[in-house]
Structure formats: structure tokens, C-alpha cells
Design a protein around this motif. Structure first.
Motif, PDB file in Angstrom:
ATOM      1  N   UNK A  11      14.705   0.127   7.194  1.00  0.00           N
ATOM      2  CA  UNK A  11      15.296  -1.070   6.595  1.00  0.00           C
ATOM      3  C   UNK A  11      14.513  -1.437   5.345  1.00  0.00           C
ATOM      4  N   UNK A  12      15.215  -1.998   4.373  1.00  0.00           N
ATOM      5  CA  UNK A  12      14.561  -2.455   3.152  1.00  0.00           C
ATOM      6  C   UNK A  12      15.094  -3.834   2.814  1.00  0.00           C
ATOM      7  N   UNK A  13      14.190  -4.774   2.679  1.00  0.00           N
ATOM      8  CA  UNK A  13      14.560  -6.134   2.329  1.00  0.00           C
ATOM      9  C   UNK A  13      14.251  -6.430   0.868  1.00  0.00           C
ATOM     10  N   UNK A  14      14.367  -7.678   0.505  1.00  0.00           N
ATOM     11  CA  UNK A  14      14.159  -8.127  -0.869  1.00  0.00           C
ATOM     12  C   UNK A  14      12.797  -8.782  -0.986  1.00  0.00           C
ATOM     13  N   UNK A  15      12.079  -8.453  -2.019  1.00  0.00           N
ATOM     14  CA  UNK A  15      10.782  -9.055  -2.289  1.00  0.00           C
ATOM     15  C   UNK A  15      10.779  -9.525  -3.733  1.00  0.00           C
ATOM     16  N   UNK A  16      10.763 -10.833  -3.936  1.00  0.00           N
ATOM     17  CA  UNK A  16      10.815 -11.403  -5.290  1.00  0.00           C
ATOM     18  C   UNK A  16       9.703 -10.884  -6.193  1.00  0.00           C
ATOM     19  N   UNK A  17       8.519 -10.664  -5.637  1.00  0.00           N
ATOM     20  CA  UNK A  17       7.371 -10.223  -6.424  1.00  0.00           C
ATOM     21  C   UNK A  17       7.332  -8.713  -6.597  1.00  0.00           C
ATOM     22  N   UNK A  18       8.270  -8.022  -5.991  1.00  0.00           N
ATOM     23  CA  UNK A  18       8.253  -6.569  -6.049  1.00  0.00           C
ATOM     24  C   UNK A  18       7.362  -6.008  -4.956  1.00  0.00           C
ATOM     25  N   UNK A  19       7.331  -4.716  -4.863  1.00  0.00           N
ATOM     26  CA  UNK A  19       6.527  -4.057  -3.838  1.00  0.00           C
ATOM     27  C   UNK A  19       5.258  -3.497  -4.457  1.00  0.00           C
ATOM     28  N   UNK A  20       4.151  -3.589  -3.734  1.00  0.00           N
ATOM     29  CA  UNK A  20       2.871  -3.090  -4.223  1.00  0.00           C
ATOM     30  C   UNK A  20       2.572  -1.735  -3.585  1.00  0.00           C
ATOM     31  N   UNK A  21       1.940  -0.888  -4.355  1.00  0.00           N
ATOM     32  CA  UNK A  21       1.560   0.413  -3.826  1.00  0.00           C
ATOM     33  C   UNK A  21       0.556   0.237  -2.692  1.00  0.00           C
ATOM     34  N   UNK A  22       0.764   0.995  -1.638  1.00  0.00           N
ATOM     35  CA  UNK A  22      -0.079   0.951  -0.443  1.00  0.00           C
ATOM     36  C   UNK A  22      -0.416   2.381  -0.040  1.00  0.00           C
ATOM     37  N   UNK A  23      -1.541   2.561   0.583  1.00  0.00           N
ATOM     38  CA  UNK A  23      -1.904   3.877   1.113  1.00  0.00           C
ATOM     39  C   UNK A  23      -1.510   3.937   2.579  1.00  0.00           C
ATOM     40  N   UNK A  24      -0.619   4.857   2.901  1.00  0.00           N
ATOM     41  CA  UNK A  24      -0.188   5.071   4.281  1.00  0.00           C
ATOM     42  C   UNK A  24      -0.955   6.256   4.840  1.00  0.00           C
ATOM     43  N   UNK A  25      -1.406   6.131   6.077  1.00  0.00           N
ATOM     44  CA  UNK A  25      -2.185   7.181   6.726  1.00  0.00           C
ATOM     45  C   UNK A  25      -1.303   7.885   7.754  1.00  0.00           C
ATOM     46  N   UNK A  26      -1.269   9.199   7.685  1.00  0.00           N
ATOM     47  CA  UNK A  26      -0.468   9.994   8.611  1.00  0.00           C
ATOM     48  C   UNK A  26      -1.084   9.907  10.014  1.00  0.00           C
TER      49      UNK A  26
END
Length: 85
Positions: A11-26
């Protein structure tokens, strides 16, 4: 035994400030993936055959509920004015 295709649903919602890059760990193998969207990390880690991303109406249009309501009121007022009501 034949392996069934791997399908992912997200699912993808709305974020007024935009999305920030995050580090995802496998969680299965060693490794990380940097992205703004968890969906990209899921594809990188699990390599599904199909990814379905369900969007909220706001995410699809880029217009928040408040903005949509305000536009609706303006449109209704314009219609009433043009109809001399």
C-alpha cells in the motif's frame, strides 16, 4: 513440485512532505537497500514475479482530502453562481 509465482501486495499513502530515503535491511540475507519506498526494497530482497501497489485516492491524485474538499466547495459555488441559484 513446481514453485508458484511469488506475488507481493503493498500500500502507498500520501505524504505532504514527500518520502525520505531510508536504509532497509534484508531480514533473510545480509544486505541493505536505500530507497524512499519500501516497495522497492521488497522487490530487491524477494524478487517477486508480480508487485501490486494499492494507492489511496490522495496518493493517486496528489491532492489531500482537505484540498479536494475545498476544490469541491469552490466548484459547487461556481456552478450555483452560474445557474443564478
Amino acid at each position: 513440485m513446481t514453485q508458484r509465482p511469488l506475488k507481493a501486495i503493498s500500500f502507498l499513502g500520501f505524504n505532504k512532505r514527500g518520502y525520505q530515503e531510508t536504509t532497509y535491511v534484508n531480514p533473510v540475507q545480509l544486505g541493505e537497500f536505500k530507497t524512499k519506498f519500501v516497495q522497492e526494497a521488497l522487490v530487491e530482497f524477494y524478487q517477486p514475479d508480480t508487485l501490486h501497489v494499492l494507492l489511496t485516492k490522495t496518493a493517486e491524485t496528489g491532492i489531500s482530502d482537505d484540498e479536494m474538499e475545498a476544490k469541491s466547495r469552490i466548484t459547487m459555488a461556481t456552478l450555483l453562481k452560474n445557474q443564478n441559484i
